[in-house]
Design a protein around this motif. Structure first.
Motif, PDB file in Angstrom:
ATOM      1  N   ALA A  65     -36.404  10.696  23.742  1.00 50.89           N
ATOM      2  CA  ALA A  65     -36.788  11.381  22.617  1.00 50.89           C
ATOM      3  C   ALA A  65     -35.816  10.574  21.633  1.00 50.89           C
ATOM      4  CB  ALA A  65     -37.162  12.600  22.327  1.00 50.89           C
ATOM      5  N   ALA A  66     -34.650  11.481  22.506  1.00 53.14           N
ATOM      6  CA  ALA A  66     -33.429  10.401  21.335  1.00 53.14           C
ATOM      7  C   ALA A  66     -33.445   8.664  21.424  1.00 53.14           C
ATOM      8  CB  ALA A  66     -32.186  10.914  22.008  1.00 53.14           C
ATOM      9  N   ASN A  67     -33.665   8.320  22.790  1.00 57.37           N
ATOM     10  CA  ASN A  67     -33.254   6.424  22.770  1.00 57.37           C
ATOM     11  C   ASN A  67     -34.989   6.020  21.808  1.00 57.37           C
ATOM     12  OD1 ASN A  67     -31.596   5.694  24.134  1.00 57.37           O
ATOM     13  ND2 ASN A  67     -32.272   7.139  26.793  1.00 57.37           N
ATOM     14  N   SER A  68     -35.995   6.647  21.975  1.00 53.41           N
ATOM     15  CA  SER A  68     -36.634   6.335  20.679  1.00 53.41           C
ATOM     16  C   SER A  68     -36.206   6.461  19.436  1.00 53.41           C
ATOM     17  CB  SER A  68     -38.604   7.319  21.103  1.00 53.41           C
ATOM     18  OG  SER A  68     -39.135   6.859  22.558  1.00 53.41           O
ATOM     19  N   LEU A  69     -35.209   7.228  18.983  1.00 54.99           N
ATOM     20  CA  LEU A  69     -35.163   7.313  17.031  1.00 54.99           C
ATOM     21  C   LEU A  69     -34.167   6.482  17.585  1.00 54.99           C
ATOM     22  CD1 LEU A  69     -35.219   9.385  15.123  1.00 54.99           C
ATOM     23  CD2 LEU A  69     -33.017  10.634  16.097  1.00 54.99           C
ATOM     24  N   LEU A  70     -33.707   6.452  18.368  1.00 54.44           N
ATOM     25  CA  LEU A  70     -32.477   5.026  17.964  1.00 54.44           C
ATOM     26  C   LEU A  70     -32.675   3.502  17.822  1.00 54.44           C
ATOM     27  CD1 LEU A  70     -29.168   5.070  18.606  1.00 54.44           C
ATOM     28  CD2 LEU A  70     -29.400   4.241  21.012  1.00 54.44           C
ATOM     29  N   LYS A  71     -34.225   3.756  18.362  1.00 56.03           N
ATOM     30  CA  LYS A  71     -34.995   2.213  18.588  1.00 56.03           C
ATOM     31  C   LYS A  71     -34.999   2.124  16.944  1.00 56.03           C
ATOM     32  CE  LYS A  71     -36.771   1.026  22.726  1.00 56.03           C
ATOM     33  NZ  LYS A  71     -36.951   2.158  23.167  1.00 56.03           N
ATOM     34  N   PHE A  72     -36.109   3.150  16.748  1.00 53.92           N
ATOM     35  CA  PHE A  72     -36.496   3.753  15.145  1.00 53.92           C
ATOM     36  C   PHE A  72     -35.292   3.837  14.161  1.00 53.92           C
ATOM     37  CE2 PHE A  72     -39.112   6.469  12.133  1.00 53.92           C
ATOM     38  CZ  PHE A  72     -39.605   6.272  11.564  1.00 53.92           C
ATOM     39  N   LEU A  73     -33.446   3.881  14.393  1.00 53.54           N
ATOM     40  CA  LEU A  73     -32.464   4.123  13.779  1.00 53.54           C
ATOM     41  C   LEU A  73     -32.206   2.460  13.428  1.00 53.54           C
ATOM     42  CD1 LEU A  73     -30.771   7.021  13.994  1.00 53.54           C
ATOM     43  CD2 LEU A  73     -32.536   6.580  12.221  1.00 53.54           C
ATOM     44  N   GLU A  74     -32.518   1.912  14.276  1.00 52.78           N
ATOM     45  CA  GLU A  74     -31.660   0.770  14.408  1.00 52.78           C
ATOM     46  C   GLU A  74     -33.015  -0.929  13.618  1.00 52.78           C
ATOM     47  OE1 GLU A  74     -32.367  -0.003  18.684  1.00 52.78           O
ATOM     48  OE2 GLU A  74     -30.033   0.107  18.916  1.00 52.78           O
ATOM     49  N   GLU A  75     -34.351  -0.168  13.536  1.00 54.33           N
ATOM     50  CA  GLU A  75     -35.080  -0.964  12.301  1.00 54.33           C
ATOM     51  C   GLU A  75     -35.257   0.120  10.740  1.00 54.33           C
ATOM     52  OE1 GLU A  75     -37.520  -1.971  15.455  1.00 54.33           O
ATOM     53  OE2 GLU A  75     -36.324  -2.879  16.416  1.00 54.33           O
ATOM     54  N   PRO A  76     -34.284   0.540  10.527  1.00 51.98           N
ATOM     55  CA  PRO A  76     -35.154   0.780   9.473  1.00 51.98           C
ATOM     56  C   PRO A  76     -36.045   0.601   8.727  1.00 51.98           C
ATOM     57  CG  PRO A  76     -32.620   0.436   9.041  1.00 51.98           C
ATOM     58  CD  PRO A  76     -32.688   0.022  10.740  1.00 51.98           C
ATOM     59  N   ALA A  77     -37.067   0.772   8.006  1.00 53.28           N
ATOM     60  CA  ALA A  77     -37.768   0.836   7.077  1.00 53.28           C
ATOM     61  C   ALA A  77     -37.169   0.778   5.867  1.00 53.28           C
ATOM     62  CB  ALA A  77     -39.075   1.523   6.919  1.00 53.28           C
ATOM     63  N   ALA A  78     -37.109  -0.358   4.698  1.00 53.55           N
ATOM     64  CA  ALA A  78     -36.633   0.274   3.525  1.00 53.55           C
ATOM     65  C   ALA A  78     -36.090   1.171   2.752  1.00 53.55           C
ATOM     66  CB  ALA A  78     -37.200  -1.048   2.853  1.00 53.55           C
ATOM     67  N   ASP A  79     -37.587   2.112   2.794  1.00 49.96           N
ATOM     68  CA  ASP A  79     -37.890   3.064   2.006  1.00 49.96           C
ATOM     69  C   ASP A  79     -38.045   4.400   3.476  1.00 49.96           C
ATOM     70  OD1 ASP A  79     -39.952   2.497   3.833  1.00 49.96           O
ATOM     71  OD2 ASP A  79     -41.665   2.647   2.851  1.00 49.96           O
ATOM     72  N   THR A  80     -37.307   4.387   4.022  1.00 49.56           N
ATOM     73  CA  THR A  80     -37.092   5.669   4.912  1.00 49.56           C
ATOM     74  C   THR A  80     -35.297   6.075   4.799  1.00 49.56           C
ATOM     75  OG1 THR A  80     -38.500   3.838   6.747  1.00 49.56           O
ATOM     76  CG2 THR A  80     -37.333   5.988   7.604  1.00 49.56           C
ATOM     77  N   VAL A  81     -36.022   7.307   5.122  1.00 49.52           N
ATOM     78  CA  VAL A  81     -34.655   8.077   4.982  1.00 49.52           C
ATOM     79  C   VAL A  81     -35.121   8.864   6.121  1.00 49.52           C
ATOM     80  CG1 VAL A  81     -32.707   9.620   3.590  1.00 49.52           C
ATOM     81  CG2 VAL A  81     -34.356   8.210   2.468  1.00 49.52           C
ATOM     82  N   ALA A  82     -33.861   9.070   6.625  1.00 44.51           N
ATOM     83  CA  ALA A  82     -33.639  10.754   7.848  1.00 44.51           C
ATOM     84  C   ALA A  82     -32.625  11.349   7.388  1.00 44.51           C
ATOM     85  CB  ALA A  82     -33.713   9.373   9.343  1.00 44.51           C
ATOM     86  N   LEU A  83     -32.969  12.460   7.970  1.00 44.05           N
ATOM     87  CA  LEU A  83     -32.140  13.647   7.736  1.00 44.05           C
ATOM     88  C   LEU A  83     -31.721  14.114   9.033  1.00 44.05           C
ATOM     89  CD1 LEU A  83     -33.549  14.940   4.509  1.00 44.05           C
ATOM     90  CD2 LEU A  83     -31.219  13.506   5.001  1.00 44.05           C
ATOM     91  N   LEU A  84     -30.934  13.933  10.050  1.00 45.93           N
ATOM     92  CA  LEU A  84     -30.676  14.392  11.119  1.00 45.93           C
ATOM     93  C   LEU A  84     -29.913  16.168  11.013  1.00 45.93           C
ATOM     94  CD1 LEU A  84     -30.649  11.361  13.773  1.00 45.93           C
ATOM     95  CD2 LEU A  84     -32.512  12.776  12.968  1.00 45.93           C
ATOM     96  N   LEU A  85     -30.676  17.465  11.369  1.00 51.54           N
ATOM     97  CA  LEU A  85     -29.684  18.320  11.221  1.00 51.54           C
ATOM     98  C   LEU A  85     -29.856  19.012  12.742  1.00 51.54           C
ATOM     99  CD1 LEU A  85     -31.050  18.212   9.019  1.00 51.54           C
ATOM    100  CD2 LEU A  85     -31.641  20.677   8.411  1.00 51.54           C
ATOM    101  N   THR A  86     -28.412  19.109  13.206  1.00 51.23           N
ATOM    102  CA  THR A  86     -27.363  20.147  14.123  1.00 51.23           C
ATOM    103  C   THR A  86     -26.604  20.938  14.027  1.00 51.23           C
ATOM    104  OG1 THR A  86     -26.509  18.743  15.849  1.00 51.23           O
ATOM    105  CG2 THR A  86     -26.198  17.731  14.633  1.00 51.23           C
ATOM    106  N   GLU A  87     -26.229  21.928  15.017  1.00 49.85           N
ATOM    107  CA  GLU A  87     -25.714  22.594  14.597  1.00 49.85           C
ATOM    108  C   GLU A  87     -24.448  21.865  16.635  1.00 49.85           C
ATOM    109  OE1 GLU A  87     -27.658  26.220  16.013  1.00 49.85           O
ATOM    110  OE2 GLU A  87     -28.543  25.898  14.257  1.00 49.85           O
ATOM    111  N   GLN A  88     -24.531  20.937  17.149  1.00 48.06           N
ATOM    112  CA  GLN A  88     -24.159  20.478  17.940  1.00 48.06           C
ATOM    113  C   GLN A  88     -24.068  18.658  18.316  1.00 48.06           C
ATOM    114  OE1 GLN A  88     -26.404  23.561  20.558  1.00 48.06           O
ATOM    115  NE2 GLN A  88     -24.245  24.130  21.837  1.00 48.06           N
ATOM    116  N   ALA A  89     -23.152  18.716  17.061  1.00 45.73           N
ATOM    117  CA  ALA A  89     -23.434  16.564  17.517  1.00 45.73           C
ATOM    118  C   ALA A  89     -22.854  16.468  18.066  1.00 45.73           C
ATOM    119  CB  ALA A  89     -22.490  16.670  16.101  1.00 45.73           C
TER     120      ALA A  89
END
Ligand SMILES: [Zn+2]
Length: 335
Positions: free
Chosen positions: A128-152
């Motif tokens: 899942a993390a690897n899929s997300l990474l690809k997603f973050l590498e090619e962000p669409a102009a209109d996209t905002v990701a908010l990742l929440l964690t207690e254990q960065a």
């Protein structure tokens, strides 16, 4: 809830984070991804939703109105352009991220922005993390990701490096105390547990636990007996204390409770009655303060800290407590 109340709450809790978000919005500089990192109960999810509303609110200005259709649908989890991903059981699975990507490959349904919030982002499986990474590498102009964690520290460094970090402060004791009281934890318990931890969930658990309430009583009893009759203190130790505080971790907590008592005493001796861990014991502590000196109290605090150090070094807890009781008596000129 009125928007001004939410703002006041969050701003009291996390002024720096709020300022960073609002500055970005005011300057039209919104990043593609943010990592909201901090303890449970520090307002991460509330802040993420507030941020999403700020981006999509129909009203003018940076602050969301909290009343328009967009704001209300975000609150109720029904906005088509705001996706919230939560762990499915113990983890966030690859198919959840793939589904998200499919949704985001469509253009925004209504607004010109699409926002996704991933709660407990550290619980993503490796794929899942690897899929997300690809997603973050090619962000669409209109996209905002908010990742929440207690254990960065459990997240991929490559994901972290693509996010703007928003670090949430631990709750200050007074604020935590008031939040616990709002949740119907009694004042004596709220005051005490908010000095032991700054994690809301842990504080709430302790503040409502029978074992912990009993722990507090036993430590107070030991303290009182120490003042009146040092010999009896030894007996109390054998009777109540050793039976209740069995393992190393429990004895460590008992020492923390005792330490907070003597710190309260020192606080009173130096003329400060605010922010006590045992506010309901003010009369008892004031009475002790009359018969003891700052020097004595400081020696007693040192003795407790020394006992904590010995406990960490695996000294036998019973023996350690007996030594401590002798020292606490010796160090004071009680009545
Ligand atoms: Zn609005």
């Amino acid at each position: 809830m009125k928007v001004s109340d939410i703002w006041k709450d969050l701003n009291e809790l996390q002024p720096i984070v709020l300022k960073m978000i609002m500055n970005g919005l005011a300057k039209g500089r919104v990043a593609h991804a943010y990592l909201l990192e901090g303890d449970p109960g520090t307002g991460k999810k509330q802040t993420a939703l507030y941020f999403a509303k700020s981006l999509l609110c129909e009203e003018e200005g940076i602050m969301p109105c909290n009343e328009c259709s967009n704001c209300r649908r975000i609150d109720s989890g029904n906005h088509p352009d705001v996706h919230i991903v939560e762990p499915d059981g113990l983890s966030i699975k690859k198919q959840q991220i793939v589904f998200l990507q499919q949704e985001f490959s469509k253009t925004a349904v209504e607004a010109n922005r699409k926002i996704y919030i991933i709660n407990h982002a550290d619980k993503m499986t490796a794929s899942a993390a690897n899929s997300l990474l690809k997603f973050l590498e090619e962000p669409a102009a209109d996209t905002v990701a908010l990742l929440l964690t207690e254990q960065a520290q459990r997240m991929l460094p490559t994901i972290i490096s693509r996010c703007q970090l928003l670090s949430f402060k631990p709750l200050p004791p007074d604020l935590l105390k008031n939040k616990l009281i709002e949740k119907e934890v009694s004042l004596p318990m709220a005051a005490l547990v908010s000095r032991l931890t700054n994690n809301f969930d842990e504080a709430f658990r302790l503040g409502t636990e029978e074992w912990f309430a009993q722990s507090r009583k036993i430590v107070l009893k030991l303290y009182e007996v120490l003042l009146k009759n040092p010999l009896e203190a030894m007996v109390k130790l054998q009777e109540d204390f050793n039976g209740h505080f069995k393992d190393k971790q429990q004895v460590s907590l008992a020492l923390d409770l005792l330490l907070l008592l003597f710190k309260d005493l020192l606080s009173i001796q130096t003329g400060n009655e605010q922010g006590l861990a045992y506010p309901d014991q003010l009369a008892l502590l004031k009475n002790t303060a009359l018969h003891s000196s700052i020097v004595n109290t400081t020696e007693q605090i040192t003795a407790i800290l020394e006992a904590k150090r010995k406990l960490d070094a695996n000294m036998n807890p019973q023996l350690l407590m007996e030594q401590l009781v002798l020292k606490l008596q010796g160090g004071a000129s009680f009545v």
